[in-house]
Write an enzyme that holds these catalytic residues in place. Structure first.
Site, PDB file in Angstrom:
ATOM      1  N   CYS A   1      32.370 -30.631   1.346  1.00  0.00           N
ATOM      2  CA  CYS A   1      31.396 -29.581   1.815  1.00  0.00           C
ATOM      3  C   CYS A   1      30.035 -29.773   1.671  1.00  0.00           C
ATOM      4  CB  CYS A   1      31.737 -28.367   0.807  1.00  0.00           C
ATOM      5  SG  CYS A   1      33.520 -27.779   1.264  1.00  0.00           S
TER       6      CYS A   1
ATOM      7  N   HIS B   1      27.364 -19.520  16.242  1.00  0.00           N
ATOM      8  CA  HIS B   1      26.752 -20.989  16.693  1.00  0.00           C
ATOM      9  C   HIS B   1      25.371 -21.255  16.314  1.00  0.00           C
ATOM     10  CE1 HIS B   1      30.254 -20.147  19.298  1.00  0.00           C
ATOM     11  NE2 HIS B   1      30.129 -21.447  19.582  1.00  0.00           N
TER      12      HIS B   1
ATOM     13  N   GLU C   1      36.760 -18.537   5.516  1.00  0.00           N
ATOM     14  CA  GLU C   1      36.237 -19.848   6.395  1.00  0.00           C
ATOM     15  C   GLU C   1      37.458 -20.418   6.648  1.00  0.00           C
ATOM     16  OE1 GLU C   1      32.595 -21.263   3.651  1.00  0.00           O
ATOM     17  OE2 GLU C   1      34.269 -21.952   3.187  1.00  0.00           O
TER      18      GLU C   1
END
Length: 118
Positions: A25, A69, A108
């Site tokens: 991550c 985005h 997620e």
């Protein structure tokens, strides 16, 4: 207590730079996020609603215009762009506009969820 939920989706990148460099991550990566807003009330309104789902349209516009985005570190202004921080951020945004907000969940991945519920 009555509870309703509505689900929203967006895609974004983030990077958790406080993690060790070899942590997956810590690298720049992205997710297809799912956000679930929960509204609760002890009583229903004159239409039999906790809240009309149409009242959540402003939240969809906020997500689409601010998060979709985008790079979440830039949007949130810090390096802790975690699902937990997003859940708290979205809860705070909704609570001001929709007092019935009782929790926000953020995913997620299909197997992971973070929730903020005061």
């Amino acid at each position: 207590m009555f509870r309703i939920t509505k689900e929203f989706h967006f895609s974004a990148s983030h990077q958790l730079t406080s993690l060790p460099p070899d942590h997956q991550c810590a690298r720049l990566h992205g997710h297809n996020y799912i956000v679930v807003v929960e509204l609760s009330g002890g009583e229903l309104d004159e239409h039999g609603f906790v809240r009309d789902y149409q009242d959540l349209a402003a939240f969809k516009h906020y997500i689409d215009g601010t998060f979709d985005h985008r790079h979440l570190n830039d949007v949130l202004g810090h390096d802790h762009a975690t699902a937990e921080c997003l859940a708290r951020h979205f809860y705070d945004w909704c609570k001001v506009r929709l007092p019935e907000t009782s929790a926000v969940r953020v995913s997620e991945t299909p197997k992971t969820w973070a929730e903020y519920r005061p």
